[in-house]
Write a protein that holds these residues in place. Structure first.
Motif, PDB file in Angstrom:
ATOM      1  N   ALA A  15       0.835  -1.209   0.000  1.00  0.00           N
ATOM      2  CA  ALA A  15       0.000   0.000   0.000  1.00  0.00           C
ATOM      3  C   ALA A  15       0.868   1.257   0.000  1.00  0.00           C
ATOM      4  O   ALA A  15       0.559   2.237  -0.689  1.00  0.00           O
ATOM      5  CB  ALA A  15      -0.929  -0.008   1.216  1.00  0.00           C
ATOM      6  N   SER A  45       1.242   4.080  -3.120  1.00  0.00           N
ATOM      7  CA  SER A  45       0.889   5.467  -2.805  1.00  0.00           C
ATOM      8  C   SER A  45       2.094   6.388  -2.941  1.00  0.00           C
ATOM      9  O   SER A  45       1.995   7.508  -3.467  1.00  0.00           O
ATOM     10  CB  SER A  45       0.323   5.549  -1.380  1.00  0.00           C
ATOM     11  N   LEU A  47      -6.847   3.282  -5.246  1.00  0.00           N
ATOM     12  CA  LEU A  47      -7.655   3.107  -4.031  1.00  0.00           C
ATOM     13  C   LEU A  47      -7.475   4.259  -3.055  1.00  0.00           C
ATOM     14  O   LEU A  47      -7.564   4.078  -1.834  1.00  0.00           O
ATOM     15  CB  LEU A  47      -7.331   1.776  -3.349  1.00  0.00           C
ATOM     16  N   TYR A  48      -7.183   5.447  -3.583  1.00  0.00           N
ATOM     17  CA  TYR A  48      -7.105   6.626  -2.719  1.00  0.00           C
ATOM     18  C   TYR A  48      -8.511   6.954  -2.220  1.00  0.00           C
ATOM     19  O   TYR A  48      -9.467   6.910  -2.995  1.00  0.00           O
ATOM     20  CB  TYR A  48      -6.536   7.815  -3.492  1.00  0.00           C
ATOM     21  N   PRO A  49      -8.710   7.281  -0.925  1.00  0.00           N
ATOM     22  CA  PRO A  49      -7.705   7.485   0.130  1.00  0.00           C
ATOM     23  C   PRO A  49      -7.425   6.245   0.973  1.00  0.00           C
ATOM     24  O   PRO A  49      -6.689   6.322   1.949  1.00  0.00           O
ATOM     25  CB  PRO A  49      -8.367   8.563   0.987  1.00  0.00           C
ATOM     26  N   TYR A  50      -8.018   5.101   0.591  1.00  0.00           N
ATOM     27  CA  TYR A  50      -7.964   3.939   1.483  1.00  0.00           C
ATOM     28  C   TYR A  50      -6.572   3.321   1.562  1.00  0.00           C
ATOM     29  O   TYR A  50      -6.098   2.986   2.661  1.00  0.00           O
ATOM     30  CB  TYR A  50      -8.995   2.896   1.034  1.00  0.00           C
ATOM     31  N   ALA A  51      -5.889   3.140   0.415  1.00  0.00           N
ATOM     32  CA  ALA A  51      -4.557   2.523   0.437  1.00  0.00           C
ATOM     33  C   ALA A  51      -3.554   3.371   1.216  1.00  0.00           C
ATOM     34  O   ALA A  51      -2.861   2.851   2.107  1.00  0.00           O
ATOM     35  CB  ALA A  51      -4.067   2.251  -0.984  1.00  0.00           C
ATOM     36  N   ALA A  55      -4.179   5.573   3.485  1.00  0.00           N
ATOM     37  CA  ALA A  55      -4.607   5.611   4.890  1.00  0.00           C
ATOM     38  C   ALA A  55      -4.210   4.322   5.603  1.00  0.00           C
ATOM     39  O   ALA A  55      -3.759   4.350   6.761  1.00  0.00           O
ATOM     40  CB  ALA A  55      -6.120   5.825   4.965  1.00  0.00           C
ATOM     41  N   PHE A  56      -4.354   3.187   4.930  1.00  0.00           N
ATOM     42  CA  PHE A  56      -3.938   1.911   5.510  1.00  0.00           C
ATOM     43  C   PHE A  56      -2.434   1.915   5.778  1.00  0.00           C
ATOM     44  O   PHE A  56      -1.982   1.492   6.855  1.00  0.00           O
ATOM     45  CB  PHE A  56      -4.308   0.770   4.565  1.00  0.00           C
TER      46      PHE A  56
END
Length: 454
Positions: free
Chosen positions: A58, A62, A398-402, A404-405
């Motif tokens: 991730a 990013s 997969l912004y913002p999830y990747a 953020a993970f």
């Protein structure tokens, strides 16, 4: 007198950058990770490694957005300067510098110890010094030469890991891998969970320093295209190799006998083919290429980080000079090497919290890496909000999830590292605090340039 040059040579293609990405890290596939078994057992460490690998995948997917949008030698330092100004840049820049300056002494000592096995009369510290002198010189004579050598030894090191897996495959036993796999504790009981957290630094060792490709961004041809290719293929290559060597080594016999060794792969192979096998001798000799690839690549990384910090006014300007003929940051290369050589000859003279200096500086490097990961993901979010028109040739999926993970996982790992290494963290925090304070009071950092529109 003309002003000394501060421009780097652009000569690296995607294959060079892949070699740097994998080579920076690949020594971690050969040694260091198996100590995680002592903390968590094979199954507990498998859980730790799965979580850390997910964080790195991730993070890299990013981080590549930042590297292509701001392709500067400072890497995370440059991103934080743009996002947070001088104070944030100082935190990211010096954390990255700690990671890249403190990792090479540990690897060079491993090279020295490795050569000492083959040549008992050779002092490991003298061998480590020789490695520093050789690879600093190679880095100074030209980035293309250095990167081509890095690619060569990386390909050999990857091939050797595949050979290892193929040779021990006939002895693969899942029962051997899972026997006592939670370090003698109940699965996911309090002790087992504690072991999973305690093993985090050893799982990070599988991937530590892959972000160093960002520091070669100014020397890349067409960085908007070549850097994403290098990063994504690099992290996927390392993920496959990490799980491969761990599973095949642990399933080849009693994994507990490998959990406190610096050479788990030769020892695992020895059980399968015997001590006199040519396969074993090939692994022992070619295994050195994994150490050399990481050592050489990290020297490239620290030199660019020192260069970038000096060019921006965070370190004395002399470190921003490049060689008039080779266009490499020669003074920065030597400066980082002096620190590393001093650490080599301090080993066994200094201990921290009962650990050898080598173990302590590896932990310091991990503290620097995790701090940089947090700052980089925070910069990604900040720049998305502040500079929506910044040219972004590659956008994080997969912004913002990747991201953020990756940010949350880096924070979890950082907290766990603090809990298990409070004294080393205190030294790290004091060093970082002094560096940031010096920037605020003494340095005159440069102001980041305006963002180009997309």
């Amino acid at each position: 007198m003309p002003k000394p040059a501060t421009t780097l040579d652009k000569s690296l293609n995607a294959f060079h950058l892949w070699g740097i990405a994998v080579g920076l890290v690949i020594s971690g596939e050969y040694f260091g990770w198996s100590y995680g078994w002592a903390q968590a057992g094979t199954l507990g460490f498998l859980v730790t490694t799965l979580c850390v690998a997910a964080m790195y995948v991730a993070f890299i997917f990013s981080f590549t957005e930042l590297t292509t949008a701001i392709p500067q030698a400072g890497g995370p330092f440059a991103y934080s300067l743009r996002a947070f100004g001088p104070t944030g840049a100082a935190v990211a820049g010096y954390a990255t510098l700690i990671e890249f300056v403190f990792a090479p002494p540990a690897i060079s000592l491993a090279i020295g110890a490795y050569l000492n096995v083959q040549f008992p009369g050779l002092d490991p510290k003298h061998a480590a010094l020789g490695a520093y002198l050789l690879f600093m010189a190679l880095n100074i004579v030209g980035v293309r030469i250095a990167a081509t050598f890095e690619l060569f030894v990386t390909v050999l090191a990857v091939g050797e890991l595949l050979v290892f897996m193929g040779v021990v495959a006939p002895a693969f036993s899942l029962a051997s891998f899972t026997a006592g796999g939670w370090a003698g504790q109940d699965a996911f009981g309090p002790a087992a969970i504690g072991g999973i957290f305690a093993a985090i630094p050893f799982a990070i060792w599988f991937f530590l320093a892959i972000e160093g490709v960002a520091m070669a961004a100014e020397e890349a041809k067409d960085p908007k295209r070549t850097i994403p290719i290098a990063y994504i293929t690099g992290v996927l290559t390392l993920t496959v190799l990490a799980f491969g060597v761990m599973l095949f080594a642990g399933a080849a016999g009693d994994w507990k006998s490998l959990s406190d060794l610096n050479d788990p792969l030769p020892q695992a192979m020895k059980r399968v083919v015997g001590e006199s096998s040519g396969w074993l001798h090939m692994l022992v000799w070619l295994g050195l290429f994994g150490l050399v690839a990481s050592f050489h690549g990290i020297i490239m990384g620290y030199a660019r980080q020192i260069f970038a910090l000096a060019r921006a006014g965070f370190l004395p300007g002399v470190f921003a000079r490049v060689h008039p003929r080779f266009q490499t940051p020669h003074i920065a290369t030597v400066a980082g090497g002096i620190v590393g050589i001093a650490a080599i000859y301090s080993d066994n003279l200094i201990s921290v919290a009962g650990q050898s200096l080598t173990a302590s500086i590896v932990t310091m490097a991990v503290f620097g890496a995790l701090t940089m990961y947090v700052m980089s993901m925070a910069a990604l979010f900040r720049l998305r909000r502040r500079e929506p028109n910044l040219a972004r040739p590659y956008r994080a999926p997969l912004y913002p999830y990747a991201p953020a993970f990756a940010l949350v996982m880096a924070l979890v790992c950082l907290v766990a590292l603090v809990v298990y290494n409070p004294l080393i963290f205190s030294i790290f925090a004091a060093t970082m605090g002094a560096a940031v304070l010096a920037v605020r009071l003494v340095a005159k950092p440069a102001v980041p340039s305006p963002a180009p529109a997309a």
